[in-house]
Design a protein around this motif. Structure first.
Motif, PDB file in Angstrom:
ATOM      1  N   ASP A 142       9.272  10.191 119.600  1.00  0.00           N
ATOM      2  CA  ASP A 142       9.755  11.477 120.113  1.00  0.00           C
ATOM      3  C   ASP A 142       8.809  12.566 119.633  1.00  0.00           C
ATOM      4  N   GLY A 143       7.970  13.030 120.559  1.00  0.00           N
ATOM      5  CA  GLY A 143       7.040  14.103 120.230  1.00  0.00           C
ATOM      6  C   GLY A 143       7.504  15.469 120.676  1.00  0.00           C
ATOM      7  N   GLY A 144       8.728  15.558 121.201  1.00  0.00           N
ATOM      8  CA  GLY A 144       9.245  16.833 121.672  1.00  0.00           C
ATOM      9  C   GLY A 144       8.904  17.059 123.135  1.00  0.00           C
ATOM     10  N   THR A 145       9.476  18.108 123.693  1.00  0.00           N
ATOM     11  CA  THR A 145       9.298  18.376 125.118  1.00  0.00           C
ATOM     12  C   THR A 145       7.849  18.670 125.483  1.00  0.00           C
ATOM     13  N   LEU A 146       7.107  19.336 124.597  1.00  0.00           N
ATOM     14  CA  LEU A 146       5.720  19.660 124.902  1.00  0.00           C
ATOM     15  C   LEU A 146       4.854  18.411 124.992  1.00  0.00           C
ATOM     16  N   ALA A 147       5.298  17.337 124.312  1.00  0.00           N
ATOM     17  CA  ALA A 147       4.555  16.074 124.346  1.00  0.00           C
ATOM     18  C   ALA A 147       5.119  15.113 125.393  1.00  0.00           C
ATOM     19  N   GLY A 148       6.022  15.620 126.231  1.00  0.00           N
ATOM     20  CA  GLY A 148       6.564  14.770 127.284  1.00  0.00           C
ATOM     21  C   GLY A 148       7.816  14.033 126.920  1.00  0.00           C
ATOM     22  N   GLY A 149       8.473  14.438 125.814  1.00  0.00           N
ATOM     23  CA  GLY A 149       9.730  13.793 125.430  1.00  0.00           C
ATOM     24  C   GLY A 149       9.519  12.445 124.763  1.00  0.00           C
ATOM     25  N   MET A 150      10.553  11.617 124.790  1.00  0.00           N
ATOM     26  CA  MET A 150      10.493  10.342 124.072  1.00  0.00           C
ATOM     27  C   MET A 150       9.811   9.268 124.905  1.00  0.00           C
ATOM     28  N   LYS A 151       8.908   8.556 124.255  1.00  0.00           N
ATOM     29  CA  LYS A 151       8.209   7.439 124.899  1.00  0.00           C
ATOM     30  C   LYS A 151       8.665   6.142 124.236  1.00  0.00           C
ATOM     31  N   ILE A 152       8.835   5.102 125.043  1.00  0.00           N
ATOM     32  CA  ILE A 152       9.340   3.824 124.548  1.00  0.00           C
ATOM     33  C   ILE A 152       8.349   2.718 124.880  1.00  0.00           C
ATOM     34  N   VAL A 153       8.040   1.901 123.883  1.00  0.00           N
ATOM     35  CA  VAL A 153       7.164   0.740 124.053  1.00  0.00           C
ATOM     36  C   VAL A 153       7.953  -0.495 123.626  1.00  0.00           C
ATOM     37  N   ARG A 154       7.904  -1.542 124.427  1.00  0.00           N
ATOM     38  CA  ARG A 154       8.671  -2.755 124.143  1.00  0.00           C
ATOM     39  C   ARG A 154       7.749  -3.967 124.033  1.00  0.00           C
ATOM     40  N   GLY A 155       8.094  -4.833 123.094  1.00  0.00           N
ATOM     41  CA  GLY A 155       7.361  -6.083 122.943  1.00  0.00           C
ATOM     42  C   GLY A 155       6.318  -6.024 121.836  1.00  0.00           C
ATOM     43  N   ALA A 156       6.182  -7.141 121.116  1.00  0.00           N
ATOM     44  CA  ALA A 156       5.311  -7.180 119.946  1.00  0.00           C
ATOM     45  C   ALA A 156       3.855  -6.920 120.303  1.00  0.00           C
ATOM     46  N   ALA A 157       3.378  -7.499 121.392  1.00  0.00           N
ATOM     47  CA  ALA A 157       1.961  -7.342 121.741  1.00  0.00           C
ATOM     48  C   ALA A 157       1.619  -5.886 122.033  1.00  0.00           C
ATOM     49  N   ALA A 158       2.486  -5.208 122.784  1.00  0.00           N
ATOM     50  CA  ALA A 158       2.232  -3.809 123.127  1.00  0.00           C
ATOM     51  C   ALA A 158       2.300  -2.919 121.895  1.00  0.00           C
ATOM     52  N   VAL A 159       3.296  -3.143 121.035  1.00  0.00           N
ATOM     53  CA  VAL A 159       3.419  -2.333 119.821  1.00  0.00           C
ATOM     54  C   VAL A 159       2.253  -2.597 118.872  1.00  0.00           C
ATOM     55  N   ALA A 160       1.894  -3.864 118.708  1.00  0.00           N
ATOM     56  CA  ALA A 160       0.768  -4.206 117.831  1.00  0.00           C
ATOM     57  C   ALA A 160      -0.536  -3.625 118.360  1.00  0.00           C
ATOM     58  N   GLY A 161      -0.703  -3.634 119.675  1.00  0.00           N
ATOM     59  CA  GLY A 161      -1.918  -3.083 120.264  1.00  0.00           C
ATOM     60  C   GLY A 161      -2.083  -1.615 119.956  1.00  0.00           C
ATOM     61  N   GLY A 162      -0.977  -0.867 120.010  1.00  0.00           N
ATOM     62  CA  GLY A 162      -1.050   0.550 119.674  1.00  0.00           C
ATOM     63  C   GLY A 162      -1.244   0.781 118.190  1.00  0.00           C
ATOM     64  N   ALA A 163      -0.514   0.011 117.362  1.00  0.00           N
ATOM     65  CA  ALA A 163      -0.603   0.199 115.918  1.00  0.00           C
ATOM     66  C   ALA A 163      -1.950  -0.219 115.360  1.00  0.00           C
ATOM     67  N   SER A 164      -2.610  -1.170 116.009  1.00  0.00           N
ATOM     68  CA  SER A 164      -3.889  -1.662 115.477  1.00  0.00           C
ATOM     69  C   SER A 164      -5.000  -0.624 115.591  1.00  0.00           C
ATOM     70  N   THR A 165      -4.766   0.444 116.362  1.00  0.00           N
ATOM     71  CA  THR A 165      -5.768   1.520 116.435  1.00  0.00           C
ATOM     72  C   THR A 165      -5.570   2.547 115.334  1.00  0.00           C
ATOM     73  N   PHE A 166      -4.530   2.349 114.504  1.00  0.00           N
ATOM     74  CA  PHE A 166      -4.204   3.310 113.453  1.00  0.00           C
ATOM     75  C   PHE A 166      -5.348   3.458 112.448  1.00  0.00           C
TER      76      PHE A 166
END
Length: 299
Positions: free
Chosen positions: A213-237
């Motif tokens: 949830d980044g707030g309305t200016l960031a487009g509201g709440m975004k949802i990601v489902r599934g281990a591969a998709a979440v890991a793919g985003g987190a691995s860029t951390f």
């Protein structure tokens, strides 16, 4: 008949405030609105004949339930953005200290009412939410719940049953050991910082849900489902080197406050179930973060 003095009544009310705020928080998912509901209950008590009230806590719980029900219905009438499109307010405390001395904090965090559970509660109808919260979380009998929702006790029981089924199917119960939770969160952060995709998969439930949830200016709440998709985003951390993760308890479970140059940029809550991360809830709305008292936690 002797009327109770106003000051005495105020003392009695304050003794019930932690319980009432806990009820309102579970009903509304907003700390500010919960405070407003409790204050309204006090105003109604002050205008009533308190000597005719046999069970003050039960009376106040019923009043707060009615107030919260009206507030939930009012959201829909005003056609505001539904609260399920944003994360509920988190309750943040230090990871290395209990809040045993704070009855209000204890009440807010009882029953493992994590952000993941509150998100599911937001998806219920106002009547379902009230029946579930008052009966399943606070033990109010359906005979007392029924008049609040203008239903029979049998119908109120059905409302709670429907809500219970949705909660059980969508809100995983967190593992009880905080040390175990923290080990999983630390493993997740180490894998994310190292950009280790396989190590991330090892700590994520296959059906993990990530909500940001980044707030309305960031487009509201975004949802990601599934281990591969979440890991793919987190691995860029690991590409972001200027941020620091501070251990914290978020709604009583292991979490993190992420800072950049000493300023909070997000609050992360993890639901650890069966040793795996089942949900990750991230509040990165800077306006809402500024309203949280985080200095003691990150200090």
């Amino acid at each position: 008949m002797t009327v109770k003095p106003h000051d005495f009544l105020a003392v009695e009310f304050e003794s019930h405030r932690p319980h009432l705020k806990a009820v309102a928080y579970r009903m509304l998912g907003s700390l500010t609105e919960a405070e407003d509901a409790v204050q309204e209950a006090w105003l109604r008590l002050a205008r009533s004949n308190a000597d005719d009230i046999d069970n003050l806590e039960g009376w106040l719980t019923t009043v707060v339930g009615r107030v919260c029900l009206d507030m939930l219905r009012s959201r829909k009438v005003r056609r505001e953005d539904p609260l399920e499109d944003r994360l509920p307010d988190p309750v943040v405390s230090r990871d290395d200290a209990s809040d045993a001395g704070d009855p209000e904090q204890q009440a807010l965090l009882a029953d493992s009412v994590g952000l993941a559970l509150l998100v599911v509660l937001e998806s219920l109808t106002p009547a379902e939410r009230l029946a579930f919260v008052l009966h399943d979380m606070f033990g109010l009998p359906f005979e007392e719940i029924a008049p609040i929702v203008d239903r029979t006790p049998a119908t109120a029981k059905k409302l709670a049953s429907r809500a219970r089924q949705r909660v059980r199917g969508a809100a995983p119960s967190p593992d009880p050991d905080l040390a175990d939770q923290r080990r999983v969160v630390d493993a997740f952060m180490a894998a994310a910082r190292g950009g280790d995709f396989d190590a991330l998969l090892a700590v994520l439930d296959p059906d993990v849900v990530l909500r940001v949830d980044g707030g309305t200016l960031a487009g509201g709440m975004k949802i990601v489902r599934g281990a591969a998709a979440v890991a793919g985003g987190a691995s860029t951390f690991h590409r972001t080197t200027a941020v620091v993760g501070h251990p914290a308890l978020i709604n009583g479970v292991a979490g993190l406050i992420i800072t950049s140059d000493g300023q909070p940029i997000s609050v992360m809550s993890f639901t650890i179930a069966d040793g795996k991360i089942a949900t990750i809830d991230i509040l990165s709305d800077l306006d809402r973060l500024s309203g949280l008292d985080l200095a003691d936690v990150i200090g």
